[in-house]
Design a protein around this motif. Structure first.
Motif, PDB file in Angstrom:
ATOM      1  N   ASP A 148       0.756  -1.338   0.041  1.00  0.00           N
ATOM      2  CA  ASP A 148       0.131  -0.046  -0.012  1.00  0.00           C
ATOM      3  C   ASP A 148       0.828   1.272  -0.039  1.00  0.00           C
ATOM      4  N   GLN A 149       2.062   1.194   0.714  1.00  0.00           N
ATOM      5  CA  GLN A 149       2.935   2.584   0.639  1.00  0.00           C
ATOM      6  C   GLN A 149       3.468   2.458  -0.828  1.00  0.00           C
ATOM      7  N   GLN A 150       3.887   1.462  -1.157  1.00  0.00           N
ATOM      8  CA  GLN A 150       4.560   1.620  -2.790  1.00  0.00           C
ATOM      9  C   GLN A 150       3.726   2.062  -3.701  1.00  0.00           C
ATOM     10  N   ARG A 151       2.321   1.896  -3.359  1.00  0.00           N
ATOM     11  CA  ARG A 151       1.428   2.451  -4.387  1.00  0.00           C
ATOM     12  C   ARG A 151       1.136   3.993  -4.221  1.00  0.00           C
ATOM     13  N   LYS A 152       1.225   4.430  -2.972  1.00  0.00           N
ATOM     14  CA  LYS A 152       0.993   5.926  -2.501  1.00  0.00           C
ATOM     15  C   LYS A 152       2.378   6.426  -2.908  1.00  0.00           C
ATOM     16  N   GLY A 153       3.631   6.065  -2.904  1.00  0.00           N
ATOM     17  CA  GLY A 153       4.649   6.644  -3.329  1.00  0.00           C
ATOM     18  C   GLY A 153       5.661   7.152  -2.080  1.00  0.00           C
ATOM     19  N   VAL A 154       6.749   7.568  -2.449  1.00  0.00           N
ATOM     20  CA  VAL A 154       7.897   8.042  -1.542  1.00  0.00           C
ATOM     21  C   VAL A 154       8.256   9.535  -2.089  1.00  0.00           C
ATOM     22  N   ILE A 155       8.937  10.127  -1.215  1.00  0.00           N
ATOM     23  CA  ILE A 155       9.367  11.320  -1.477  1.00  0.00           C
ATOM     24  C   ILE A 155      10.929  11.722  -0.917  1.00  0.00           C
ATOM     25  N   VAL A 156      11.894  12.340  -1.509  1.00  0.00           N
ATOM     26  CA  VAL A 156      12.998  12.424  -0.696  1.00  0.00           C
ATOM     27  C   VAL A 156      13.390  14.166  -1.075  1.00  0.00           C
ATOM     28  N   ALA A 157      14.313  14.463  -0.062  1.00  0.00           N
ATOM     29  CA  ALA A 157      14.949  15.985  -0.290  1.00  0.00           C
ATOM     30  C   ALA A 157      16.211  16.038  -0.478  1.00  0.00           C
ATOM     31  N   SER A 158      16.867  15.935  -1.320  1.00  0.00           N
ATOM     32  CA  SER A 158      18.460  16.260  -1.395  1.00  0.00           C
ATOM     33  C   SER A 158      18.843  16.016  -2.869  1.00  0.00           C
ATOM     34  N   PRO A 196       5.665   5.777  -7.174  1.00  0.00           N
ATOM     35  CA  PRO A 196       5.585   7.136  -7.655  1.00  0.00           C
ATOM     36  C   PRO A 196       6.664   7.859  -6.615  1.00  0.00           C
ATOM     37  N   VAL A 197       7.623   8.696  -7.414  1.00  0.00           N
ATOM     38  CA  VAL A 197       8.636   9.080  -6.486  1.00  0.00           C
ATOM     39  C   VAL A 197       9.031  10.561  -6.986  1.00  0.00           C
ATOM     40  N   SER A 198       9.146  11.271  -5.625  1.00  0.00           N
ATOM     41  CA  SER A 198       9.213  12.927  -6.090  1.00  0.00           C
ATOM     42  C   SER A 198      10.571  13.092  -5.107  1.00  0.00           C
ATOM     43  N   VAL A 199      11.342  14.076  -5.777  1.00  0.00           N
ATOM     44  CA  VAL A 199      12.589  14.597  -5.409  1.00  0.00           C
ATOM     45  C   VAL A 199      12.520  16.115  -5.290  1.00  0.00           C
ATOM     46  N   ILE A 200      12.612  16.493  -3.995  1.00  0.00           N
ATOM     47  CA  ILE A 200      12.540  17.921  -3.912  1.00  0.00           C
ATOM     48  C   ILE A 200      14.378  18.546  -3.701  1.00  0.00           C
ATOM     49  N   MET A 201      14.537  19.515  -4.691  1.00  0.00           N
ATOM     50  CA  MET A 201      16.032  19.971  -4.605  1.00  0.00           C
ATOM     51  C   MET A 201      15.738  21.469  -4.597  1.00  0.00           C
ATOM     52  N   SER A 202      17.027  22.049  -3.737  1.00  0.00           N
ATOM     53  CA  SER A 202      16.975  23.361  -3.528  1.00  0.00           C
ATOM     54  C   SER A 202      17.259  24.059  -4.823  1.00  0.00           C
ATOM     55  N   THR A 203      16.915  25.425  -4.907  1.00  0.00           N
ATOM     56  CA  THR A 203      17.256  26.064  -6.141  1.00  0.00           C
ATOM     57  C   THR A 203      18.723  26.079  -6.674  1.00  0.00           C
ATOM     58  N   SER A 204      19.635  25.795  -5.375  1.00  0.00           N
ATOM     59  CA  SER A 204      21.108  25.985  -5.993  1.00  0.00           C
ATOM     60  C   SER A 204      21.520  24.776  -6.352  1.00  0.00           C
ATOM     61  N   THR A 205      20.775  23.586  -6.573  1.00  0.00           N
ATOM     62  CA  THR A 205      21.431  22.461  -6.980  1.00  0.00           C
ATOM     63  C   THR A 205      21.779  22.634  -8.447  1.00  0.00           C
ATOM     64  N   SER A 206      22.719  21.712  -8.791  1.00  0.00           N
ATOM     65  CA  SER A 206      23.243  22.064 -10.150  1.00  0.00           C
ATOM     66  C   SER A 206      22.199  21.383 -11.266  1.00  0.00           C
ATOM     67  N   PRO A 207      22.359  22.232 -12.272  1.00  0.00           N
ATOM     68  CA  PRO A 207      21.338  21.587 -13.321  1.00  0.00           C
ATOM     69  C   PRO A 207      21.493  20.372 -13.926  1.00  0.00           C
ATOM     70  N   ALA A 208      22.781  19.794 -13.756  1.00  0.00           N
ATOM     71  CA  ALA A 208      23.219  18.405 -14.169  1.00  0.00           C
ATOM     72  C   ALA A 208      22.497  17.264 -13.331  1.00  0.00           C
ATOM     73  N   ASN A 257       0.155  14.273   1.230  1.00  0.00           N
ATOM     74  CA  ASN A 257      -0.436  13.403   0.087  1.00  0.00           C
ATOM     75  C   ASN A 257      -0.079  11.867   0.538  1.00  0.00           C
ATOM     76  N   GLY A 258       0.261  11.372   1.676  1.00  0.00           N
ATOM     77  CA  GLY A 258       0.448  10.077   2.252  1.00  0.00           C
ATOM     78  C   GLY A 258       1.812   9.514   1.700  1.00  0.00           C
ATOM     79  N   TYR A 259       2.597  10.180   0.901  1.00  0.00           N
ATOM     80  CA  TYR A 259       4.100   9.813   0.597  1.00  0.00           C
ATOM     81  C   TYR A 259       4.800   9.258   1.843  1.00  0.00           C
ATOM     82  N   LEU A 260       5.835   8.563   1.749  1.00  0.00           N
ATOM     83  CA  LEU A 260       6.777   8.083   2.714  1.00  0.00           C
ATOM     84  C   LEU A 260       7.866   8.954   2.389  1.00  0.00           C
ATOM     85  N   TYR A 261       8.189   9.864   3.469  1.00  0.00           N
ATOM     86  CA  TYR A 261       9.345  10.381   3.310  1.00  0.00           C
ATOM     87  C   TYR A 261      10.666   9.733   3.709  1.00  0.00           C
ATOM     88  N   LEU A 262      11.466   9.419   2.777  1.00  0.00           N
ATOM     89  CA  LEU A 262      12.721   8.762   3.028  1.00  0.00           C
ATOM     90  C   LEU A 262      13.823   9.820   3.299  1.00  0.00           C
TER      91      LEU A 262
END
Length: 438
Positions: free
Chosen positions: A96-106, A124-136, A169-174
């Motif tokens: 059920d958690q795999q269906r909801k998805g995960v999220i990371v921030a770095s 489903p996976v989301s990644v939050i990155m700061s605006t200073s993260t390299s475009p690459a 959103n019920g994501y699992l923050y990793l």
């Protein structure tokens, strides 16, 4: 095949004093006893999802007086050993958690591995990155299949936003930690090294803020052969692991002044699981200078055609610096765990390493402002078989007599001996020649 756990009592004792704490990934197995069977189960489960990387005899062996085998974990798809722990972590999540998805921030190797393997598992996976993260890095993460969101100017801003999205959103923050599942995945490196290199005397791992690879692999290696020395290497600029072992608990008072260079080994703190395992199972932790890491990166590029970052090169740096003399004549495996280095930083690192290795040098001298004198200098450089990288002439601000020119040359030599030979020859012809110290 039934696995007989010869070292299980040692592992149980190592974790017996760990207090219960809430896991950032909310996994119930966060503080579960790490057994050899867990690492073996992880190896079986992830065998089709990660590379069984080679552990090859290195041409550096003769140079450092020992049999060196390099475990090339930078050949993983995302360029990092973190894939092992991440894949096992993701496959262990409830459906059920795999269906909801995960999220990371770095923008770390951990996040890159989560992006790639979560997409492969259709999580489903989301990644939050700061605006200073390299475009690459942003581009790479998107290509792995993650939804990348730029938010905030600092890593803390991104993490707070990720936690908020996870709650809404019920994501699992990793976030990278030392749960038993994650450590078991990383510990599969120890299993592979033991299988690939018979009669091992020692294995060298990167250490620092995140010591999961060191701790998990030590659990595997010490079970298989308690006589194998397990050694961790960290930067002397922030000896997080050594300080934590000294006081008996994780510390976060060591700051990294160059996160861009050190990457994932510059973390401030790791968990109690890793610390307890390291204290019980790791034989030695040494520190190296930044200069030694740069030379190590250069050696790997030249001798192994391996382009690695500081985390990947830090283990070999202990041998480059001569910090482990007891390994002379021994059979040693070194874990080359990461190869994610920005191109602009790679150029700076190699240029600096060549200077530190006494193979790029600069000197200045004053000549008469005539073509004949410049030609004579160039003839000397040709005779000494050096490569001229740059030559500059200064006339306006010369403080010596009139109608002279100050010439500054940057040249490349073969090695330290060649550099000394060039210096002696130039001083014979130009006694006032000045060398720029590195």
């Amino acid at each position: 095949m039934k696995i007989v756990s010869r070292n299980e009592e040692l592992l149980r004792d190592a974790l017996s004093r760990i207090p219960q704490s809430s896991s950032r990934t909310n996994l119930s197995s966060s503080n579960k006893l790490i057994r050899f069977e867990d690492i073996s189960a992880a190896a079986f489960k992830i065998q089709c999802g990660v590379q069984k990387t080679p552990c090859m005899y290195s041409r550096l062996s003769k140079q450092y007086g020992m049999d060196i085998y390099l475990k090339k974990e930078f050949l993983q798809y995302t360029g990092s050993v973190k894939e092992r722990g991440v894949l096992y972590l993701l496959t262990s999540l409830p459906q059920d958690q795999q269906r909801k998805g995960v999220i990371v921030a770095s923008d770390s190797n951990f996040s890159m591995a989560v992006a790639y393997h979560a997409s492969g598992l259709r999580i489903p996976v989301s990644v939050i990155m700061s605006t200073s993260t390299s475009p690459a890095r942003v581009k790479m993460c998107r290509e792995y299949g993650a939804m990348v969101i730029s938010y905030g100017t600092t890593a803390k801003d991104s993490q707070m936003h990720a936690r908020r999205l996870a709650q809404e959103n019920g994501y699992l923050y990793l976030e990278e930690e030392d749960s038993a599942v994650y450590l078991s995945g990383l510990g599969t490196v120890g299993l592979e090294v033991y299988e690939q290199v018979p009669k091992l005397d020692a294995v060298i791992f990167p250490a620092g803020g995140h010591s999961g690879l060191l701790a998990g692999s030590a659990a595997a290696l010490k079970h298989l052969n308690p006589h194998i020395s397990v050694i961790g290497v960290e930067s002397e600029s922030f000896p997080v692991l050594q300080q934590s072992l000294k006081v008996g608990h994780p510390t976060d008072d060591q700051a990294c002044s160059n996160h861009q260079f050190y990457g994932d080994v510059s973390g401030l703190c790791f968990g109690s699981n890793s610390l307890q395992l390291t204290g019980k199972l790791v034989d030695k932790v040494v520190s190296v200078r930044e200069e030694d890491i740069l030379i190590s990166m250069l050696r790997l590029l030249e001798y192994e055609r391996a382009t690695v970052d500081a985390e990947g090169a830090i283990g070999l740096a202990a041998l480059v610096a001569g910090n482990l003399p007891e390994l002379k004549g021994k059979r040693v495996a070194v874990i080359i765990c990461s190869g994610n280095l920005e191109l602009h930083l790679l150029q700076q690192c190699i240029a600096r390493a060549l200077t530190l290795d006494n193979r790029v040098c600069r000197f200045s001298l004053v000549l008469a402002d005539s073509p004949g004198d410049i030609s004579k200098l160039l003839e000397i450089l040709v005779q000494e078989e050096v490569r001229v990288l740059d030559i500059k002439q200064e006339r306006t601000f010369v403080t010596s007599e009139l109608f002279t020119v100050e010439v500054t040359c940057t040249v490349e030599t073969r090695d330290k001996i060649h550099t000394a030979q060039l210096k002696n020859v130039l001083l014979e012809h130009y006694p006032t020649a000045a060398w720029t110290e590195r």
